[in-house]
Design an enzyme around this catalytic site. Structure first.
Site, PDB file in Angstrom:
ATOM      1  CD  GLU A 163      -1.076   0.004   3.759  1.00 50.03           C
ATOM      2  OE1 GLU A 163      -2.300  -0.083   3.578  1.00 50.03           O
ATOM      3  OE2 GLU A 163      -0.551   0.017   4.886  1.00 50.03           O
ATOM      4  CE  LYS A 327      -5.019  -0.158   2.404  1.00 50.56           C
ATOM      5  NZ  LYS A 327      -5.191   1.049   3.231  1.00 50.56           N
ATOM      6  CD  GLU A 389      -4.092   3.981   5.054  1.00 50.88           C
ATOM      7  OE1 GLU A 389      -3.146   3.256   5.425  1.00 50.88           O
ATOM      8  OE2 GLU A 389      -4.466   4.032   3.880  1.00 50.88           O
ATOM      9  N   GLY A 390      -3.849   2.234   9.604  1.00 50.74           N
ATOM     10  CA  GLY A 390      -3.576   2.019  11.014  1.00 50.74           C
ATOM     11  C   GLY A 390      -3.403   0.573  11.423  1.00 50.74           C
ATOM     12  NE  ARG A 472       4.883  -2.178   8.848  1.00 46.81           N
ATOM     13  CZ  ARG A 472       3.798  -1.407   8.833  1.00 46.81           C
ATOM     14  NH1 ARG A 472       3.449  -0.765   9.917  1.00 46.81           N
ATOM     15  NH2 ARG A 472       3.078  -1.289   7.751  1.00 46.81           N
TER      16      ARG A 472
END
Length: 497
Positions: A163, A327, A389-390, A472
């Site tokens: 994304e 998205k 998001e998030g 990450r």
């Protein structure tokens, strides 16, 4: 759609025919237990003492920090793919900028989604109001973006875009400290020769520099930068690092922090649409909240967002940049001819398309219905994604059929379907607050995020650069990998050829 399905029938077929590779580790594992226990404690202390921390969600206190979850030694990532991601970021910055300023494209792309997704619909209502009042051609926007990638193991580890984030692109601050942390760990292990393969990361500087440039463009030395924040900021270090770095880079610049609720109660527009918050004249608004429904508990917060959008303050992001990161826009951009709408050079178009994975609508069209059938028949091949998001919002694999069965054809318009990416595996130690001592060796997969900064208006781009990276890592069997959501850990990439 049928051709894509013929190429890859299922995740099961892929894993049968192509064994998921294990990337070469930067050091020999396992680490001897006594050394591992001592090194883990040293690394925890290093993280806390250098600010690589977060506030606890289970035992919250504004007076204390936990270290942010991290990987003890850096996970490997293909060097050529890392360099590819860095190189293409300025192209993606410009592409996103063009999408954000293309009223016709946003209207057409989001027309059905906003009917069934209330949150996106509310954002779009603000966009319509701003359009009706007239977005000036010389209205400056700031994009601080993050394009996220996984390496696709059965395509020679070619990076595929998960994304692109256009609002609250996080972990630029703490990520800057991951290379020093893991360099310390490698040095403690005597692996000095490995340090050359950890790339520099100046994400904190890159992000803050964009806000400072926007402050300078605004042209009022008395004005301040406003951070829009959540009611409780667990990821406090990442945010504060930006605030402190801005003051260090330019001591004249003050940063204030407010929630949308506080904006509603304390703000007004001046005679020339200046944004005035608690007596402060605002030059730049940087959103670290406002990307999910929980940030708008009442109409007041939506009114506050509209007030900000109406103001002459430079927004990061504007409402139209926010919508450009949905998205549905990502899925529409993958359709034939859509990239060409914004990029004219065929070679550049090919580079952009090379990072796309399969993205499909789920609306009541021939293509949407075909995607629905494939998702029901072969769910492990896909990820189901809403306009959010998030982290923590997607539906994976075998959970997809039940989720789709509960949706009407109309409700499906709020979702897209994405081919699942199968990244290569690394082995290492994940260090989390309260985790086992000594930590076990686990199978890990990593996601690379590249930050970009762009400043411009509808007519021209003034500044455009790659602004650093984030890395990450999560347990290989976990679906989600958000650090703030408690599912992943911070890392830095170790380059392998």
């Amino acid at each position: 759609m049928a051709q894509k399905a013929m190429q890859i029938n299922s995740v099961e077929d892929v894993t049968k025919s192509v064994k998921i590779p294990i990337l070469e580790s930067c050091i020999e594992l396992p680490i001897e237990e006594e050394t591992l226990i001592e090194l883990t404690q040293k690394a925890k202390d290093w993280a806390i003492m250098h600010g690589a921390g977060m506030r606890s969600k289970t035992n919250f206190s504004s007076d204390s920090l936990n270290f942010a979850p991290f990987i003890l030694t850096p996970c490997s990532f293909p060097r050529k793919q890392f360099e590819k991601a860095l190189k293409i970021q300025t192209v993606l910055n410009e592409l996103t900028h063009s999408i954000a300023h293309d009223e016709e494209f946003l209207k057409k792309t989001l027309a059905e989604t906003i009917k069934v997704d209330e949150f996106t619909g509310n954002l779009y209502k603000i966009y319509e109001k701003i359009l009706s009042e007239g977005i000036s051609q010389d209205t400056i926007s700031v994009g601080i973006l993050r394009s996220d990638y996984l390496a696709q193991s059965f395509e020679d580890n070619n990076i595929k875009q998960v994304e692109i984030n256009t609002v609250a692109s996080s972990f630029g601050g703490i990520s800057t400290y991951m290379k020093p942390l893991q360099s310390y760990v490698l040095a403690e292990l005597g692996a000095y020769d490995k340090l050359v393969n950890l790339p520099e990361n100046n994400a904190l500087f890159g992000i803050c520099n964009a806000m400072i440039k926007a402050w300078e463009i605004y042209g009022n030395d008395e004005a301040v930068i406003l951070f829009i924040i959540e009611d409780i900021s667990y990821n406090i270090c990442d945010q504060r690092f930006h605030e402190f770095e801005i003051r260090q880079m330019n001591p004249k610049i003050k940063v204030i922090r407010k929630t949308l609720t506080q904006i509603y109660n304390q703000s007004k527009l001046g005679p020339n649409k200046e944004l005035i918050v608690g007596g402060h004249h605002i030059s730049v608004v940087y959103f670290r909240a406002g990307y999910e429904p929980g940030h708008y508990p009442s109409q007041n917060e939506w009114d506050a967002r509209l007030l900000i959008e109406r103001s002459k303050a430079i927004k990061c992001p504007t409402i139209y940049y926010h919508l450009a990161g949905t998205k549905k826009v990502q899925q529409a951009l993958s359709e034939p001819g859509m990239v060409e709408r914004f990029i004219k050079d065929p070679a550049t178009v090919a580079e952009v398309r090379n990072i796309f994975t399969g993205l499909y609508p789920l609306d009541d069209t021939n293509e949407g219905n075909a995607a629905y059938v494939l998702a029901m028949q072969d769910p492990e091949r896909f990820v189901l994604k809403p306009q959010r998001e998030g982290g923590g919002n997607n539906v994976y694999g075998l959970d997809i059929p039940d989720a789709l069965k509960k949706m009407s054809k109309t409700e499906r318009k709020a979702w897209i379907l994405m081919d699942r990416i199968l990244p290569p595996i690394s082995k290492g130690y994940m260090i989390r607050p309260g985790g086992p001592i000594p930590p076990p060796i686990v199978d890990l997969v990593s996601e690379l995020g590249i930050f970009g900064a762009i400043i411009g208006d509808a007519k021209s781009i003034k500044i455009n650069y790659m602004a650093g990276h984030m890395f990450r890592t999560k347990i290989s069997t976990a679906n989600e990998g958000g650090v703030a959501a408690g599912l992943g850990a911070l890392d830095s990439p170790y380059m392998v050829d």
